[in-house]
Design a protein around this motif. Sequence first.
Motif, mmCIF file in Angstrom:
data_model
loop_
_atom_site.group_PDB
_atom_site.id
_atom_site.type_symbol
_atom_site.label_atom_id
_atom_site.label_comp_id
_atom_site.label_asym_id
_atom_site.label_seq_id
_atom_site.Cartn_x
_atom_site.Cartn_y
_atom_site.Cartn_z
ATOM 1 N N PHE A 563 46.296 43.244 46.369
ATOM 2 C CA PHE A 563 45.264 43.109 45.287
ATOM 3 C C PHE A 563 44.998 44.011 44.503
ATOM 4 O O PHE A 563 44.718 45.215 44.852
ATOM 5 C CB PHE A 563 44.096 42.206 46.247
ATOM 6 N N ARG A 564 44.493 43.688 43.462
ATOM 7 C CA ARG A 564 43.946 44.788 42.246
ATOM 8 C C ARG A 564 42.465 44.429 41.927
ATOM 9 O O ARG A 564 42.363 43.099 41.631
ATOM 10 C CB ARG A 564 44.832 44.762 41.107
ATOM 11 N N ASN A 573 34.223 38.542 43.886
ATOM 12 C CA ASN A 573 35.479 38.472 42.982
ATOM 13 C C ASN A 573 36.625 38.733 44.280
ATOM 14 O O ASN A 573 36.369 39.572 45.284
ATOM 15 C CB ASN A 573 35.349 39.775 42.037
ATOM 16 N N THR A 576 42.979 40.056 41.543
ATOM 17 C CA THR A 576 44.180 39.572 41.228
ATOM 18 C C THR A 576 45.175 39.823 42.405
ATOM 19 O O THR A 576 45.202 40.965 42.920
ATOM 20 C CB THR A 576 44.885 40.054 39.925
ATOM 21 N N ARG A 577 46.138 39.111 42.555
ATOM 22 C CA ARG A 577 46.853 39.287 43.860
ATOM 23 C C ARG A 577 48.449 39.152 43.412
ATOM 24 O O ARG A 577 48.881 38.156 42.618
ATOM 25 C CB ARG A 577 46.454 37.964 44.747
ATOM 26 N N GLN A 578 49.318 39.631 44.042
ATOM 27 C CA GLN A 578 50.723 39.534 44.314
ATOM 28 C C GLN A 578 51.276 39.266 45.776
ATOM 29 O O GLN A 578 50.872 40.050 46.527
ATOM 30 C CB GLN A 578 51.448 40.581 43.438
ATOM 31 N N GLU A 634 46.921 46.432 36.080
ATOM 32 C CA GLU A 634 47.212 45.130 36.585
ATOM 33 C C GLU A 634 48.499 44.969 37.377
ATOM 34 O O GLU A 634 49.379 45.866 36.931
ATOM 35 C CB GLU A 634 47.096 44.160 35.569
#
Length: 921
Positions: A563-564, A573, A576-578, A634
């Motif tokens: 996660f970022r 919050n 964002t995720r990969q 990101e």
Amino acid sequence: MKHIRCRKAAVLMMGIAGVGLAQAQEAPIGAPQDWSSRAVITAKPMTPDELDRAGRSADIPRLYRDPRYVASVLRRIENETPRVAALAKTTSPAQTGRTRDRTRPQPGGGQGGQPNGNSETVLRDWSNVLGGGADGQGGRAAPGIFPAKYNLDIFAPPSCSGDFVVYTTNAAGASQSGTAQEQWSGSFSNNPTNGQTVTIGLAGSRRVQLTASTSSNTGLNFQIGADATATATNLRNAITRWEGQTGFRAAGAGTTVTLISNTAGDINNSSIASTLSNITLTRTYSGTASAGQPTVLAFNQLYNTTCNAGRTNTNAPNVMWAYNTGTGYITETSPVLSYLDGGKQVAFVQRNGNTLQLVLLKPGSGSGTAANPASPTLVSNAAYRGCSDAGGCYTTISFSTAAGANNVTTTTVPTYSSPFVDYVGDILWVGDGNGILHKFADVFQGANPREITSGGFPKAVELGMKLSSPVFDYNGRVFVGTQSGTGTVGGKLHRILASNGTTEATSGKLARDGTTGLRESPIIDLRTGSVYAFTFNDNTSNFTDANRCDAFNNEIDGCRAVFRFDRLFAANNTGTRQWLGRGNGLTRALYAGGFDDAYYNGDGTTGNMYITGGLPDNTFYATLWKVPITTNGELGSSIIGPTFGVRDRYIDGDAGTGLNGSIDNLQNLSPVTVIKNPHTGFEYLYASTASWGNAAGCGNGTYAGGACLYMYRLNQQVTVVGSSETWTLRIAAGTYTGQWWNPTYQGMPSPGAGSINLEGTVLTAGTHFSTSGNRSADRTALVNAIDALTGYNAVATGGCDTGFNPGAACDILITRVAQGNVTPDTVTASLTNVSQTGNVDGATGGTYMQDITWDTSVTPTAALAVTAGNGAAPATQVPGGTGGIVVDNVRPDTETGTSQVYFTQGGVTGNAVQASQSGLQ
């Protein structure tokens, strides 16, 4: 930590001297490296002279008190200094008192875009026991835990006496009682036969097999002598040569060989086995004493060949010191080192049941051994700063229970939070096993080491949940992750104000209920204000992806994910995720990825993170993923890479040949470490699997015999043939003139045809070349004018005027003499009846480094077998593989044996290991 290669980097000494660490240019400038070295990424760091020019000289003392900032400056200097030219501009040893190192030719690349595995190796330099312990098993690695390395002088070659590495042992501390040690003995009646063997040490990383040889008397061989007495002498020497690894030494005289355990007490009878003829090794003495076990120990004389003269045993480092700092206490997290005093102190956490203590230690060189640790002098907190390190002294600070107990559940469940030191404020942060963040002051410099128990501390972050290692951002905030409980409890990233313990923000839930949650520490990038967090299973109600990582058979649903977050993220919050493949486990943890050099030396919008995940459809295959970093830190779309090892788990009742038999396992994959060799430009990735490693060098590729450390090269040399940039101009047919039997076509009218600009040189029609209005003549005039310039050539192409064919090309090809790519507008034409019809980029010739294509076909350049786990069911399983991997001293090959990796091995008999790799020399 890399050593500085060029004297230009001496600007660093201004900053370091400014904080009192060095008073003169020749004073050694040391540097510690520990788990936290990778946790904070500094904005493009500035040298002291740059800070001064920017009007920030007041910031120098603050910034240069932090070794992480100094490490960032070192990395930047290495990146900006040309590998060969800069090294030629070095100050002579007579001027500096230091030996300069040299570069080496670059090794060749492999075929098909892959590195050449034959030119690079990982070789075990030494493997040393981490104590005695019950049944002689000693200490072992804990998953995700790093040793701490200290370099005496970043401006000089590595030091045999001054460089050292500290290991916590993950075993209960004990002092030796009595001296009774087990012995095996026998006498040669005649010589053995070539190829016969004697095996020494407990199974796993300790065990070695010595072979009788008619020709070799080094390494794992002992030479068959002229008679039995000579052979016995050679065997005794070989046994002692491997004493550090096996824990056994040799004694005896004449034809007698006696093996003696360094550890007191009862040792497993399988430790010695022999196929030698003409001698029978019999256990002649059973150890009855109680074995000693250090909680922490350090080694120096680290580097093979370079340091052999200073070693007690040429095949192993010296134990610099070894201490039992608390009988029954276990050190199961990473140690940290002091900085401003030259690394003379160590801080670590030890646990006995549910009681945790912070230990501050001043070790004394030469105190204790791995088998028989010393007991340093215990002093009060107030007396610690003034105590003498001659024989070692230490103080302990028990964690406060004002906000709750130090640990939860049973007394055998470990904690996972390693201490983080704010070197500027002399503050140490650490979590416990009950969701409480603790703050300690005056740890390495102040007069009164203590825990802060007021003003919001200790801070109950998430009671009942174990905390990750915390990270302080040097902007007044501490970031920490939590284990995941049920409902809304845990599995989150927390931001705590360092001044008063206020929870400034808590993320939404990121991890599945009942899992390890965010066990790994976050990583903070101060350049982009990014915080990265890691979880093994992301299945929560906050994510409703229809196509997530589906369950397989009895497995639970969920993906491994990175996660970022923005550093100042809002409450609830989820960043964002990969995804990083399936993560179908309750008790496994996803450890942090490693960033490449392009990321560290970029502006936060380039580079990559490499991290170990699973396959998209199978969590039981260790898989390396590449996550690009884009604008403002990101995360770009993750790219799947190679699997390393057939499987990475033990299936209850079935060692991997059938269906998955349980929903979880305890097999572990190490954090990823990435390092660039500044001498060659090559970049390497290191990671380990606890089982099923199947590369050359890994062992037999099975569950029990496949624990392995892998090395991958991430870039390659490519050769580019140079070329010049070209532009094509076309003179249009224009207006028909002349007679029908001899037609011509208008070129550039005269006067006022315009001009052409070639890289700032302007050629004007009518001034620098003629324009008669004749298409062919005008072209010839312009070609001649361009050809007269130093930096450009021009040739005419095409037929121009060809009778009744007005459409014939009337072109000029302009070539820039210098090779390389320039912008298309380097040449611009503002000429009547003339247009640019083509532009071909040039290229600078030479050899460059280029990232390899990251996909599933990437292969390792080398691998090294390590110790597997015990193969037990999850409740009693001891993980194999390695802990965190520290890479240090990336040096040229003129300094033999000084480039290496450090780690501890898991399994029942884990050892401390140093391995060198030809790729880093």
